[in-house]
Design a protein around this motif. Structure first.
Motif, short mmCIF file in Angstrom:
data_model
loop_
_atom_site.label_atom_id
_atom_site.label_comp_id
_atom_site.label_asym_id
_atom_site.label_seq_id
_atom_site.Cartn_x
_atom_site.Cartn_y
_atom_site.Cartn_z
N ALA A 1 21.72 -2.25 -42.71
CA ALA A 1 21.51 -0.92 -42.14
C ALA A 1 20.20 -0.31 -42.64
O ALA A 1 19.46 0.31 -41.88
N ILE A 2 19.93 -0.50 -43.93
CA ILE A 2 18.68 0.06 -44.50
C ILE A 2 17.47 -0.64 -43.89
O ILE A 2 16.49 0.01 -43.50
N SER B 1 16.90 0.54 -40.37
CA SER B 1 16.38 1.90 -40.29
C SER B 1 14.88 1.92 -40.57
O SER B 1 14.12 2.66 -39.92
N ARG C 1 22.86 -3.99 -56.32
CA ARG C 1 22.24 -3.19 -55.26
C ARG C 1 21.12 -3.99 -54.59
O ARG C 1 20.41 -4.76 -55.23
N GLY D 1 22.76 5.55 -51.30
CA GLY D 1 21.40 5.03 -51.15
C GLY D 1 20.36 6.00 -51.66
O GLY D 1 20.60 7.22 -51.73
N GLY E 1 20.32 0.45 -52.13
CA GLY E 1 21.68 0.87 -51.86
C GLY E 1 22.64 -0.28 -52.12
O GLY E 1 22.22 -1.37 -52.53
N LEU F 1 23.49 6.66 -44.09
CA LEU F 1 23.68 5.23 -43.83
C LEU F 1 24.51 4.55 -44.90
O LEU F 1 25.22 3.59 -44.62
N THR F 2 24.41 5.03 -46.14
CA THR F 2 25.02 4.33 -47.28
C THR F 2 26.17 5.11 -47.90
O THR F 2 26.55 4.84 -49.03
N ARG F 3 26.69 6.08 -47.17
CA ARG F 3 27.79 6.92 -47.67
C ARG F 3 27.44 7.59 -49.00
O ARG F 3 28.23 7.65 -49.93
N ASP G 1 26.17 -4.33 -49.37
CA ASP G 1 26.73 -4.43 -48.02
C ASP G 1 26.06 -3.49 -47.02
O ASP G 1 26.39 -3.50 -45.83
N HIS G 2 25.10 -2.68 -47.48
CA HIS G 2 24.36 -1.80 -46.57
C HIS G 2 22.92 -2.28 -46.39
O HIS G 2 22.10 -1.54 -45.82
#
Length: 696
Positions: A619-620, A623, A640, A667, A612, A662-664, A615-616
């Motif tokens: 979060a990845i 998770s 990415r 992802g 993704g 999570l990634t809008r 900047d994510h």
């Protein structure tokens, strides 16, 4: 009937890669430039010839391997387009088994991706020579040299560029041919059909010269005469270079690397030239080796000649609404004719060929015969299945079959109404005949019908096919993970089975040990009984009893794996001992020994690659860790982040929606089976209790 084209001009190739690398688009361009079709079909428009299933058109992915034939410069090219999604890996496995060569696609941005490694290793197991094609050179971040290095590093292949790209991203125009030392530019106005030959641009000349020297060095390594010329400073001729390089490719010493942008119609003609110039014909490869049958281990050889005895392999089963059961066949030797009576060696069954076809996706062209090296389909082989060998009745031979991975996920299904009950059973049977990685079983405790496959998408497609193709409405339960059981330690157990019910009784006595086996070993069984304490004829019965008990483990009722069983001692009775008594004793002894040794519940662990926007990344990662995942590698691909982790399959349900959230929506992830591992005790107890509750 005379052969229409010499076997030396036949190429049986497959196109394989990670999902979304452009396999079907490349195939569409090949069909367009070879004149097989006169309009470009795009995957995103649902018009790709090879993606003929409704589900493929809707989803824009390849689900089933499709075969077609075309011609290029006097050569016949039989092409199999394979899926990229790991859930349909069986389609790749059975295709690779019958190929003579393969084109492996790499995204110019993504490089070597998880499923790329899987299909590369599948081709390696069957010693299939490969060409690497770096696709999507027009994408932002395209890096030809980076992908070449990635192939060398992650696949361990001797990747050798045969071309250099002319530009990259929006500026990609064509390629520099390192053998001809010319630049070839594809004109956009002609859909890439018009290629203009130019001199190599000044800024690329030094790079091209160095790359060509490296290429010639690779060619010289397999040709002493060429090496002598090279050392003396003489320039080898183009035919000499190509002949030496072709030998190196066929012997799997080098992997040629080409590049292009299929969607923008660039690089495909050069790829076709490489297929006919570098990949082998059936006559260039070693003969097929087989056995007469499983009991008689006599080695037999079949050379790829029309006048040799017939030897063919059934590699795919397809249900056709118009002709019934279609069996896709690769003929290795001899000639297969419509109307012939042939022998299915695996099932020791004679069958008659009804009709033969040359396939073009889901379209059929009737033919009278298939010669050595040909790929086609047959009707009339109703009792033939994937992996069966077809031979002449007078000269039986069993060829090397295919191996398929075990199912890792299942779900219960039931007919929506009584009228669909029989149709559901028939439809599931037909689907299981088509797909070796799809199985159907009845749960003896709950009475439910359970279907199992390689992933959620696999089962989702099965359910959709039931509704659309077979017109059966089904009710499906939630996905079920294919848990397994194994022992935690070593134990010895003595078991006596004595039963008197009047008349002849039952007597069996065995002492066995159980110990953990190697991962993936299944059951290892041996007997060290001496002195006739247990007669030899009863030892197989003990093994059958062990196999019976392994079908339902003592911990939670899941199948058992990876156990070594040794029969140490025992006794028998002259009158009351029998196969049945020792089979019962073996089953009881095994269960008792396993309980003493302790039991572990195993779960499938998946290798997950999630990606993704950078900047994510946090979060990845969080998770995946929250799903009991173990991070294996973190890196970047372009702009990415890429995170690889091993995660229990039980935790991955509906992860596609989660990562998009999570990634809008930017992802994505892929996963494939990695290995089985023990479930933590607290979780295992909950699973076992839930299983017991369902049974009660």
């Amino acid at each position: 009937m005379a052969r229409s084209i010499d076997i030396g001009r036949v190429r049986n190739i497959g196109i394989m890669a990670h999902i979304d690398a452009g396999k079907t688009t490349v195939t569409e361009r090949i069909l367009f430039y070879t004149g097989k079709k006169h309009k470009l079909g795009e995957v995103h428009d649902g018009e790709a010839t090879m993606d003929w299933m409704v589900q493929e058109k809707e989803r824009g992915i390849t689900i089933t391997s499709a075969a077609t034939s075309t011609y290029w410069k006097g050569h016949r090219i039989n092409i199999i387009d394979t899926p990229g999604h790991v859930d349909f890996t069986a389609e790749v496995e059975r295709s690779v088994r019958i190929l003579d060569g393969a084109i492996t696609l790499f995204c110019a941005v993504g490089g070597v991706q998880p499923q790329t490694e899987t299909v590369w290793n599948q081709a390696g197991r069957y010693h299939v020579p490969r060409i690497a094609f770096v696709n999507k050179m027009d994408r932002p971040g395209a890096d030809f040299a980076g992908v070449v290095n990635d192939i060398r590093k992650n696949l361990g292949a001797n990747a050798v560029p045969f071309v250099l790209p002319l530009g990259a991203e929006d500026g990609f125009r064509g390629v520099v041919d390192l053998v001809k030392m010319k630049a070839f530019v594809h004109e956009d106005g002609s859909l890439g059909a018009t290629i203009v030959e130019e001199e190599i641009p000044r800024e690329l000349k030094d790079d091209a010269r160095r790359a060509r020297e490296s290429l010639i060095e690779q060619a010289c390594e397999s040709d002493s005469g060429l090496m002598e010329k090279f050392v003396e400073g003489k320039e080898p001729s183009e035919p000499e270079i190509m002949a030496a390089l072709r030998r190196a490719v066929i012997e799997e010493r080098i992997v040629p690397v080409l590049c292009g942008a299929a969607l923008r119609n660039k690089g495909i003609q050069e790829l076709l030239d490489a297929v006919v110039e570098l990949l082998p014909s059936p006559a260039d490869l070693p003969p097929q080796i087989g056995t007469r049958d499983r009991q008689v281990e006599e080695i037999l050889i079949r050379h790829p000649k029309d006048d040799a005895p017939l030897a063919a392999l059934a590699f795919k089963v397809q249900t056709d609404p118009h002709v019934g059961k279609l069996i896709y066949i690769r003929v290795y030797s001899g000639v297969l004719k419509a109307g012939d009576t042939v022998l299915n060696v695996n099932r020791d069954l004679k069958q008659r060929i009804g009709h033969l076809f040359e396939m073009h996706a889901n379209h059929r062209k009737p033919v009278e015969e298939l010669c050595a090296g040909d790929v086609g389909a047959a009707v009339g082989l109703s009792e033939t299945f994937t992996g069966d060998t077809i031979s002449s009745p007078e000269h039986p031979i069993e060829l090397q079959p295919m191996e398929f991975p075990a199912c890792v996920i299942g779900m219960s299904v039931a007919p929506a109404n009584r009228a669909d009950r029989d149709r559901l059973s028939e439809s599931l049977t037909r689907l299981a005949e088509e797909d070796p990685t799809f199985s159907v079983r009845a749960d003896p405790e709950t009475g439910e019908r359970v279907i199992s496959g390689m992933g959620e998408l696999h089962l989702e497609i099965i359910l959709d096919r039931l509704r659309r193709e077979f017109r059966v409405e089904v009710l499906a339960g939630p996905p079920q993970v294919a848990y397994r059981e194994t022992i935690a330690g070593t134990a010895e157990h003595e078991q006596k089975h004595v039963k008197q019910t009047g008349g002849r009784g039952q007597y069996a006595h065995a002492i066995i040990t159980v110990e953990p086996g190697l991962p993936g070993s299944g059951l290892e069984f041996e007997s060290v009984v001496v002195g006739g304490r247990i007669p030899k004829q009863f030892i197989p019965a003990i093994k059958r009893g062990v196999v019976d008990a392994m079908a339902e483990g003592p911990y939670a009722g899941f199948p058992m794996v990876d156990v070594k069983v040794t029969v140490l001692d025992g006794s028998f009775h002259d009158v009351d001992s029998s196969d049945y008594a020792f089979r019962t004793c073996g089953s009881m002894a095994f269960r008792g020994a396993c309980i003493k040794a302790g039991l572990n519940l195993l779960e499938p662990i998946m290798s997950v690659e999630a990606s993704g926007p950078e900047d994510h990344a946090g979060a990845i990662t969080a998770s995946l860790c929250g799903k009991r995942g173990k991070i294996q590698q973190m890196g970047a691909r372009g702009n990415r982040c890429v995170i690889r982790a091993n995660v229990p399959l039980a935790e991955m349900h509906n992860y596609a929606s989660e990562i998009r959230s999570l990634t809008r929506g930017r992802g994505e992830f892929t996963m494939q089976f990695e290995h089985y591992a023990a479930v933590p005790f607290s979780i295992a107890e909950g699973i076992a209790e839930d299983r017991r509750r369902k049974k009660s």
